[in-house]
Every structure is written in structure tokens, then in C-alpha cells.
Enzyme design. Sequence first.
Site, PDB file in Angstrom:
ATOM      1  N   LYS A   1      -9.880   2.147  -1.739  1.00 26.08           N
ATOM      2  CA  LYS A   1      -9.723   1.588  -0.590  1.00 26.08           C
ATOM      3  C   LYS A   1     -10.728   2.712  -0.185  1.00 26.08           C
ATOM      4  O   LYS A   1     -11.230   3.582   0.585  1.00 26.08           O
ATOM      5  CB  LYS A   1      -8.711   1.815   0.715  1.00 26.08           C
ATOM      6  CG  LYS A   1      -8.508   1.741   1.886  1.00 26.08           C
ATOM      7  CD  LYS A   1      -7.418   1.077   2.297  1.00 26.08           C
ATOM      8  CE  LYS A   1      -7.050   0.947   3.487  1.00 26.08           C
ATOM      9  NZ  LYS A   1      -5.702   0.949   4.325  1.00 26.08           N
TER      10      LYS A   1
ATOM     11  N   GLU B   1       1.130  -1.011   0.044  1.00 25.98           N
ATOM     12  CA  GLU B   1      -0.390  -0.322  -0.206  1.00 25.98           C
ATOM     13  C   GLU B   1       0.336   1.318  -0.186  1.00 25.98           C
ATOM     14  O   GLU B   1       2.272   1.290   0.411  1.00 25.98           O
ATOM     15  CB  GLU B   1      -0.997   0.094   1.663  1.00 25.98           C
ATOM     16  CG  GLU B   1      -1.871   1.112   1.604  1.00 25.98           C
ATOM     17  CD  GLU B   1      -2.513   0.924   3.061  1.00 25.98           C
ATOM     18  OE1 GLU B   1      -2.011   0.310   3.739  1.00 25.98           O
ATOM     19  OE2 GLU B   1      -3.642   1.610   3.141  1.00 25.98           O
TER      20      GLU B   1
ATOM     21  N   VAL C   1       0.074  -2.358  11.003  1.00 28.31           N
ATOM     22  CA  VAL C   1       0.773  -1.753  11.676  1.00 28.31           C
ATOM     23  C   VAL C   1       0.304  -2.616  12.679  1.00 28.31           C
ATOM     24  O   VAL C   1       0.662  -2.768  14.424  1.00 28.31           O
ATOM     25  CB  VAL C   1       0.408  -0.241  12.086  1.00 28.31           C
ATOM     26  CG1 VAL C   1       1.039   0.586  10.929  1.00 28.31           C
ATOM     27  CG2 VAL C   1      -1.154   0.078  12.452  1.00 28.31           C
TER      28      VAL C   1
ATOM     29  N   CYS D   1      -5.204  -3.458   2.714  1.00 29.37           N
ATOM     30  CA  CYS D   1      -4.975  -3.799   3.603  1.00 29.37           C
ATOM     31  C   CYS D   1      -6.113  -3.737   4.906  1.00 29.37           C
ATOM     32  O   CYS D   1      -6.537  -4.981   4.673  1.00 29.37           O
ATOM     33  CB  CYS D   1      -3.667  -1.910   3.905  1.00 29.37           C
ATOM     34  SG  CYS D   1      -3.032  -2.424   5.316  1.00 29.37           S
TER      35      CYS D   1
END
Length: 266
Positions: free
Chosen positions: A110, A39, A170, A143
Site C-alpha cells: 500500500k 485489507e 472507516v 483501501c
Amino acid sequence: MIRVGYFQFRPLFGKVERNLSRALAALADVHADIVVLPELPFTGYHFAGRGEVMALAEDPARSRTVDALVRLCRHRDLYMVTGFAERKRDKAYNSALLIGPQGLVHTYRKMHLFNTEKDYFDSGDTPLSVQELRGVKIGMMVCFDWAFPEVARALALQRADILCHPANLVLGFCQRSMLTRCLENQVYAITANRHGSDLRPHGELKFTGRSQVVAPGGRLLQRAPAQRELLYVVEIDPTLARDKAITARNDLIADRRPQFYGELAR
Ligand code: ACM
């Protein structure tokens, strides 16, 4: 059989030229049909605000970055799914582009924005769809879309064989979750994550690497280390994704009872 893979690397925030050069150099000799990049691999991820996004994002129709990627795809006879900070007039999207020898093939924006992305990106407005290339159907997600099983399911219902999944992860859950997405939908998934961190005046974000290729049945074919650059390519049989049987009497698509799933679409 088809050769698929990913390039995991460490973009530097705001260094679009450098990040692009890094990806182009890594893929200069690649022998693959489809490669997935992370990404936002050219701009970096941890934006301070909307102004910074607008300054770094590009319109794919007039983008030196996209032009360079198309040249690479032509040169290597390759398709690529890459994250991309997309600017369209006054909108900014966290997008994934499918690029091939013929140029830009498809843009997915997205739809599930993560955390502070909501402050500076517009929510995606492109329907989930599959694209056919070299006899294989691919679906694109970005993501945090991993956290919404409806995305993988909607793509599987459109007969996607492979989910191409650029990521800047993350949290620690996605890699495991994608095994389940591939089990319950009997599809392949290529999650291309980045490593390193974006250290910015407003804070640091660390990314988890561990890009992976997962096969139908939730079989992990390969996973990258957490903090190392890696170009990985593997040969897979996409027809395995077309058999949705999980027992002799259960087909994961045909056995669905959508008349009882009303809440899912509300
Ligand atoms: C993410 O969606 N980049 C966590």
C-alpha cells in the site's frame, strides 16, 4: 466470461488463526476465478504501534497463513487477492497478495497510508503493475489508495481489466468514489471491505462493510449490507473493460493530453 467476487467478514483483532479459519471455511466450496478479501483480514487493523505490527505480521515466504491460502487456491482452482500484514526484515507493509494455485504470484505494498498507519507501517515501494491470469489483467490497490485517482488511472493505462481492492474502510466516501473510478477508466472494481469494529485499549474503529462490484461505466453490479458477512460471486465479461469509448468520438485513454498534466507527476 469470468467469475469474480469477494468475501466480506469481521476479523477479530490479533486472532490470526481464527480469522484464517473463518476465511478458509467460507471459501471451502467457492466456485470462482478471483476472490478478493479485505485489507489486513488475518491480523485485524487497529494496531497500537509498530511493536504489535511486527509481532503479528508475517514474511509471505515463510508464512503458514500464505501456505494455507495457496492450498485453498489449488484445491478450488482459484486466484485470490488478499490484504496481508507483511514483514520483510525490519520493514512492515500493509500489503495485498495475489495468490493462485501455483503459489504467491505478486505482492503490492500500500503506497498511500491512512492516518495512524503512518506510525507503524512503512510506505509501499512496489510499482503499480498489472498481472495477467486466465486472459484477464488485474491491478491491485489497497483501501485508501481509492482517494488518489492516479492509482486507478495508472493501472488502467497498463490495461487492467479489474481493480482488486482489499479495504478496511472507516470513512463513508469510497464506495461512491469507486463508481467514478470505474466510469472514468472503464474498468471493473471489486472492493472487499470488512464489517464490525476493532475495539482496542487505545480506541475503537468501526468499519463500513458495503463491499461491492462495479462494472465499466460506473455501474454498480452488487453491494453488500453494511454489517453482515457475505461471500458474493458474479460472472462478468472482462472484454467490456477494453472498450474505452464514452461517446462515438471520445476514448477515455486515447483522448488524454498528458503533455498538459505535468503537475500530476511532480
Ligand atoms: C484505510 O485505508 N484502511 C482507510
